[in-house]
Design an enzyme around this catalytic site. Structure first.
Site, mmCIF file in Angstrom:
data_model
loop_
_atom_site.group_PDB
_atom_site.id
_atom_site.type_symbol
_atom_site.label_atom_id
_atom_site.label_comp_id
_atom_site.label_asym_id
_atom_site.label_seq_id
_atom_site.Cartn_x
_atom_site.Cartn_y
_atom_site.Cartn_z
ATOM 1 N N GLU A 255 40.718 35.349 44.591
ATOM 2 C CA GLU A 255 39.872 35.851 43.503
ATOM 3 C C GLU A 255 38.489 35.299 43.786
ATOM 4 O OE1 GLU A 255 37.710 34.772 40.176
ATOM 5 O OE2 GLU A 255 39.656 33.889 39.694
ATOM 6 N N CYS A 294 32.818 33.797 37.649
ATOM 7 C CA CYS A 294 33.028 34.811 38.682
ATOM 8 C C CYS A 294 32.990 36.216 38.090
ATOM 9 C CB CYS A 294 34.349 34.568 39.401
ATOM 10 S SG CYS A 294 35.766 34.455 38.294
#
Length: 683
Positions: A255, A294
């Protein structure tokens, strides 16, 4: 100054100080890493020989209970973590996302496990299906624990949630974990793991903690192991091709940071409520966690005619954002995680400015509040503008991992979608619109390059969790630059840590393997009605074949009168004859009710309640004069280790029901879910 310790093989390791870790708020030393080397052979051996057997001694339901208990324990001790989290530069709201969001994720997976996973350590990913013409050979799929170790490598921005969101599904799947937090904020993760270890809730070997580097850990992994990573796309790319991971085909889930976007749709004007929702969302994603997410919005894509209006409203909102020491009540944005992170963001902003202009930033009166903040890692909210985003690559390639976003104008929704795709893969994108037609056109196109998509309007806004909030029930991951992986997503995440296998054999053998009744498998009939058996006494395959009932016209008329369902196929003789069935037929739900009348045992207990039907299908019509009967078979048992208000234990039983006609043809098929009591005082 505290020396952080690793938790390896059931003991805390580390006495000698190494790298100093400083407060992001005032620059003072908070802790240091330890200098002692970690024996990763010992760590893996402990996970395999101690952790794995201990986890396999529990089943899915029992591990769910441990997660639930751990969530409550961490919630009760959250203030300990809040106090330490302040050193990372996080405000109370930022820390809430990390700390209580982490505990909430544990709780969510506890619920997923108790509601969606069986007793035992095998998931039947059915249904089984025939592979032969006579019904004696069938196939299905099962999911089982991999028998390996999960290595979780995390980023610095969420020291608590980052560990727990990976730990929860892997623990539920029966994998012992080795967690490696990013060094800059590892002092908070260490405090978390100390609380976990002190609770005694987890079996020994379930969780180990690495402070510092991973050494030769990845070199020692085996094919049954799993590696997950959260961090930069560059680091993910290097880890993905680690020779041992490639050689042994070890699953690797990444990720990675991505250049997420938000699109203001062309149907909106500055007078629309959604216009302000867009501005609010962009500003929030710039300032929450000081933009160190993120999932933060890095590219704000707006209609060219509204560019100035969006820029002005964003400037006004950012100007009201008080930056400084998170302990100050008026502060709404804290610092970056470290001086190194501050330098990195500054360097990337300089690169972005080569193809953009500054709309708002440090020049606009930036002055963090609080004592000692001059030595902190504070960075001004920075809004850039790329007037020709199709001609400049930097805004689509360079991510400043801080409170930085770039405005981009577009002409037409197709151009907006093309700009979104220039990010080459994102974790999340947001479309703000009032027009369902625009959403229906844009989302399928954007979905090819995004792991999650939020469609925001005034209706959704009241309950929306926001652009940047991953949820346990939804996938967290994205294609391309975002890493190509997928974490969270409810049961999907648990399955990531299980091994899927196809199984072939007779229905009887498949039933024995899966712990579920499979159509065509041998059944057991006795004089004792299955509904008269307590949970412990019921066995998979216990079955009842009922007496018969012939359906008459009076049944149809009576059911129509009770239900109010006077559909022509039940009451209009002429129209029914002209239909594909050629005759009047009984209501499907009458067939369902009649079957219940055939198999239900009316006396009190042990079956306590029917709380649902699954997989209901009406396979063949039942006409006037047809004769039906039902077969009721114990299909699946789930012991959720729960008791009612009186302390009486109970479990869940799924019953397979087949309703057939006088020719033995299947007319209805479904599962009934019931609560069934255990024997009095049984534990």
């Amino acid at each position: 100054m505290t020396t952080l310790q690793s938790y390896i093989a059931g003991r805390w390791i580390g006495q000698q100080s190494a790298q100093q870790l400083r407060s992001a708020v005032n620059g003072q030393s908070v802790a240091s890493t330890h200098a002692e080397a970690i024996d990763f052979a010992e760590a893996l051996n402990h996970a395999r020989r101690v952790g794995l057997p201990a986890l396999m001694a529990l089943d899915f339901q029992q591990r769910s209970e441990r997660l639930k208990a751990l969530a409550k324990h961490l919630a009760a001790h959250k203030e300990t973590l809040y106090a330490i989290s302040a050193h990372t530069g996080a405000t109370r709201t930022d820390s809430w996302i990390d700390i209580e969001g982490g505990a909430g994720t544990l709780s969510a997976y506890a619920g997923i496990g108790s509601n969606e996973l069986p007793s035992g350590n095998l998931v039947h990913e059915g249904p089984a299906f025939a592979l032969g013409k006579k019904g004696g050979f069938a196939g299905t799929h099962i999911l089982v624990p991999r028998g390996g170790v999960a290595v979780h490598i995390n980023a610095f921005n969420f020291p608590v949630w980052g560990l727990l969101e990976k730990f929860a599904p892997s623990f539920l799947a029966g994998m012992p974990c080795i967690g490696k937090p990013a060094t800059a904020t590892s002092y908070l993760t260490e405090a978390l793991v100390r609380l976990i270890v002190q609770s005694g809730i987890l079996p020994e070997g379930s969780l180990q903690l690495v402070i510092g580097g991973t050494g030769d850990l990845l070199d020692r992994l085996e094919g049954a192991d799993v590696v997950t990573f959260t961090g930069s796309a560059d680091t993910a790319a290097r880890l993905r091709v680690h020779p041992n991971l490639v050689r042994q085909s070890i699953p690797f889930n990444a990720e990675a940071d991505s250049l997420n976007c938000a699109i203001l749709a062309p149907d909106l004007t500055p007078d629309d409520e959604e216009f302000d929702l867009f501005v609010k969302e962009v500003a929030r994603e710039m300032t929450v966690k000081a933009g160190q997410k993120c999932t933060a919005i890095r590219r704000a894509i707006v209609p060219r005619q509204h560019l100035d209006a969006v820029a002005e409203r964003l400037r006004a909102r950012l100007a009201k954002t008080v930056v400084g020491d998170p302990s100050r009540e008026e502060v709404r944005m804290g610092s970056l995680a470290s001086q190194a992170q501050k330098a990195d963001v500054a360097e990337r902003v300089a690169t972005l400015l080569q193809g953009a202009e500054l709309v708002y930033g440090e020049r606009d009166g930036f002055s963090p509040v609080g004592d000692g903040v001059a030595d902190g890692a504070f960075f001004a909210p920075t809004l850039l503008l790329s007037r020709k985003p199709l001609e400049h690559d930097a805004a689509h390639d360079v991510e400043a991992f801080g409170p930085v976003s770039t405005l981009m104008p577009y002409d037409g929704i197709d151009e907006a979608l093309a700009l979104a795709a220039r990010g080459r893969g994102s974790l999340v994108g947001t479309l703000v619109t009032r027009d369902p037609a625009i959403a229906a056109r844009a989302i399928p196109v954007a979905a090819a390059w995004h792991g999650r998509l939020l469609v925001l309007d005034r209706e959704a806004a009241a309950e929306s969790t926001g652009h940047g909030s991953p949820l346990p029930q939804l996938k967290h991951g994205g294609p391309g630059r975002a890493g190509g992986g997928g974490a969270l997503g409810g049961l999907r995440a648990v399955k990531h840590y299980l091994q899927r296998a196809a199984v072939q054999g007779s229905p009887t053998m498949l039933a024995a393997i899966t712990g579920e009744h499979v159509r065509g498998a041998a059944v057991r009939e006795s004089e004792v009605h299955p509904f008269r058996r307590h949970f412990e006494d019921l066995r998979i395959g216990d079955s009842l074949l009922t007496h018969r009932r012939t359906v008459g016209e009076a049944d149809i008329v009576a059911f129509g009168g009770i239900s109010g369902d006077y559909f022509y196929m039940h009451f209009d003789e002429v129209a029914a004859k002209e239909s594909p069935f050629g005759k009047r037929i009984a209501h499907g739900y009458f067939v369902l009710s009649a079957a219940a009348g055939l198999f239900v045992s009316p006396a009190p207990g042990p079956v306590l309640a029917n709380y649902g039907l699954d997989t209901l299908r009406f396979v063949k019509p039942v006409g006037i004069g047809d004769t039906i009967r039902a077969r009721l078979t114990c299909k699946r048992k789930i012991d959720r280790n729960k008791k009612d208000a009186s302390g009486q234990g109970q479990g869940v039983v799924a019953w397979d029901v087949e309703v057939t006609n006088q020719d033995g043809e299947l007319v209805a098929s479904y599962d009934i879910l019931t609560l069934v009591s255990k024997k009095p005082h049984a534990t």
